[in-house]
Write a protein that holds these residues in place. Structure first.
Motif, short mmCIF file in Angstrom:
data_model
loop_
_atom_site.label_atom_id
_atom_site.label_comp_id
_atom_site.label_asym_id
_atom_site.label_seq_id
_atom_site.Cartn_x
_atom_site.Cartn_y
_atom_site.Cartn_z
N VAL A 5 0.80 -1.18 0.10
CA VAL A 5 -0.05 -0.05 0.11
C VAL A 5 0.67 1.18 -0.03
O VAL A 5 0.46 2.33 -0.77
N GLU A 6 2.20 0.97 0.45
CA GLU A 6 2.77 2.30 0.72
C GLU A 6 3.29 2.65 -0.82
O GLU A 6 3.62 3.74 -1.19
N ARG A 7 3.31 1.82 -1.59
CA ARG A 7 3.93 2.11 -2.86
C ARG A 7 2.70 2.41 -3.74
O ARG A 7 2.98 2.80 -5.02
N ASN A 8 1.52 2.03 -3.33
CA ASN A 8 0.41 3.00 -4.13
C ASN A 8 0.25 1.82 -5.28
O ASN A 8 -0.11 2.66 -6.39
N MET A 9 0.50 0.51 -5.14
CA MET A 9 0.31 -0.28 -6.48
C MET A 9 -1.13 -0.59 -6.62
O MET A 9 -1.70 -1.51 -6.63
N HIS A 10 -1.80 0.50 -7.19
CA HIS A 10 -3.21 0.66 -7.08
C HIS A 10 -3.86 -0.58 -8.12
O HIS A 10 -4.85 -1.17 -7.83
N GLY A 11 -3.14 -0.87 -8.93
CA GLY A 11 -3.82 -1.85 -10.32
C GLY A 11 -3.52 -3.03 -9.38
O GLY A 11 -4.37 -3.90 -10.17
N CYS A 12 -3.07 -3.48 -8.44
CA CYS A 12 -2.77 -4.81 -8.05
C CYS A 12 -3.93 -5.19 -6.92
O CYS A 12 -3.87 -6.08 -6.30
N SER A 13 -4.52 -3.98 -6.31
CA SER A 13 -5.34 -4.21 -5.27
C SER A 13 -6.95 -4.34 -5.57
O SER A 13 -7.20 -3.99 -6.63
N LEU A 14 -7.41 -4.58 -4.67
CA LEU A 14 -8.91 -4.60 -4.65
C LEU A 14 -9.75 -3.03 -4.90
O LEU A 14 -10.81 -3.22 -5.34
#
Length: 158
Positions: A5-14
């Motif tokens: 979450v710290e790196r904000n890998m938004h595309g990999c998250s729900l």
């Protein structure tokens, strides 16, 4: 699926899935419930599969909302308050299929088995997740898990 979450890998998250315009509010609610147990589920899947107890694609997870708890866990003492969080059941997909048929059998007039997805393995590196609340069921494939098994007898000696 593990993400930082710290790196904000938004595309990999729900979070990215929750923004999809075609989802109903009920689906969003069930996915948010899954988010509350996501880290626990990942840890348990990794532990179970790393011990060799189950292949990742044969693993299924049932997430039961506090409101649906009474449907699955009838043995709870009467008068007890609803649990404050989701309950998680993890196991082989075929055994979970049997559990669901025993606890929440499909209606006689149902045109198909609502749990039929459990009869086939998940896509590679994924587990099947079923999220139940008081009114509906959401089924998704969740991954990607990678299990590496090392055989000490095949390792070079230093």
């Amino acid at each position: 699926m593990r993400y930082d979450v710290e790196r904000n890998m938004h595309g990999c998250s729900l979070e990215a899935v929750l923004e999809e315009p075609g989802l109903t509010e009920g689906q969003r609610s069930r996915l948010r419930l899954f988010q509350t147990v996501e880290a626990l589920v990942c840890d348990r899947v990794e532990q179970l599969c790393a011990r060799g107890g189950l292949d990742v694609t044969d693993t299924a997870i049932l997430v039961v909302s506090p409101a649906a708890h009474r449907l699955f866990f009838r043995g709870a003492a009467p008068g007890n308050a609803e649990p404050s969080g989701a309950s998680v059941v993890l196991g082989h997909r075929e055994r979970l299929h049997g559990l669901l048929h025993a606890v929440l059998p499909p209606a006689a007039e149902a045109p198909f088995d609502p749990y039929a997805d459990l009869l086939a393995p998940s896509p590679p590196q994924c587990v099947r997740v079923l999220i139940v609340d008081e009114g509906s069921l959401t089924i998704l494939n969740y991954g990607a898990f990678v299990v590496v098994r090392l055989d000490r007898s095949e390792m070079p000696r230093a």
